[in-house]
Design a protein around this motif. Structure first.
Motif, short mmCIF file in Angstrom:
data_model
loop_
_atom_site.label_atom_id
_atom_site.label_comp_id
_atom_site.label_asym_id
_atom_site.label_seq_id
_atom_site.Cartn_x
_atom_site.Cartn_y
_atom_site.Cartn_z
N MET A 141 0.81 -1.21 0.00
CA MET A 141 0.00 0.00 0.00
C MET A 141 0.85 1.28 0.00
O MET A 141 0.32 2.38 0.07
CB MET A 141 -0.93 0.02 1.22
N GLN A 142 2.16 1.12 -0.09
CA GLN A 142 3.06 2.27 0.02
C GLN A 142 2.84 3.28 -1.10
O GLN A 142 2.79 2.93 -2.27
CB GLN A 142 4.52 1.81 -0.02
N LEU A 143 2.72 4.53 -0.71
CA LEU A 143 2.66 5.62 -1.69
C LEU A 143 4.08 6.14 -1.92
O LEU A 143 4.92 6.07 -1.03
CB LEU A 143 1.77 6.75 -1.17
N PRO A 144 4.35 6.66 -3.11
CA PRO A 144 5.69 7.17 -3.40
C PRO A 144 5.90 8.59 -2.89
O PRO A 144 4.96 9.24 -2.41
CB PRO A 144 5.75 7.12 -4.93
N ALA A 145 7.12 9.05 -3.02
CA ALA A 145 7.48 10.44 -2.71
C ALA A 145 8.67 10.83 -3.57
O ALA A 145 9.43 9.96 -4.02
CB ALA A 145 7.82 10.60 -1.23
#
Length: 184
Positions: A141-145
């Motif tokens: 579920m990790q969102l990027p940055a």
């Protein structure tokens, strides 16, 4: 600690695919460096983004820019899978997601939250590319940055993604990394 434009990124000790325990500052370019936090090496979308970045990297370095990709992948596993010269940029491995936590790069709360405007169009391109999913690692579920820093780790640009495809493309990165363009 959530990074903002004008703040300073800590000089983390990191592991790359081929080196262990080095200062992130030692990986920076002489001008501006984009540090992209993706998910993990087996993620099809991440593989696609990494391949596009590889194929168009000459645009990034033309004006003195550099990119570092951070993945939630095991460096020992990747070092056996990736040729040292395949990617023209460094890959930092953070399998325990320590950097993600320290920089407050949050995962999405649901799969629906991961999808945003343009996501389906990009996911279609990924599917058409023929890339297949690899090993599952890290947080699904990790969102990027994305961050752009100077050689002193001063944050010139900070973007915490609102959805999975909310990242600067190569054209945007090139604009952000041009040494003559001020970001703050």
């Amino acid at each position: 600690m959530k990074l903002e434009t004008g703040s300073n990124m800590p000089n983390f000790k990191v592991d790359t695919v081929f080196e262990r325990g080095i200062d992130i500052k030692s990986l920076l370019g002489d001008n501006k460096t984009a540090i992209l936090f993706l998910r993990y090496a087996g993620c099809t979308l991440c593989r696609f983004d990494m391949m596009v970045l590889k194929d168009e990297y000459d645009k990034i370095v033309k004006d003195g820019g550099k990119v570092i990709v951070v993945l939630q992948s095991d460096p020992d596993r990747l070092s056996g899978e990736i040729d040292r010269n395949f990617y023209p940029y460094d890959i930092v491995c953070d399998p325990n997601q320590e950097l993600y936590k320290q920089l407050d790069i949050k995962p999405a709360n649901s799969q629906a939250e991961m999808i945003g405007p343009g996501s389906m169009e990009k996911l279609k391109k990924v599917q058409e590319s023929g890339l297949t999913h690899g090993d599952y690692e890290g947080n699904e579920m990790q969102l990027p940055a994305a961050f752009v820093v100077d050689k002193e780790l001063n944050v010139l640009y900070a973007r915490y993604a609102a959805h999975i495809t909310d990242m600067p493309d190569v054209g945007e990165l090139t604009d952000l990394l041009q040494k003559k363009k001020s970001l703050i």
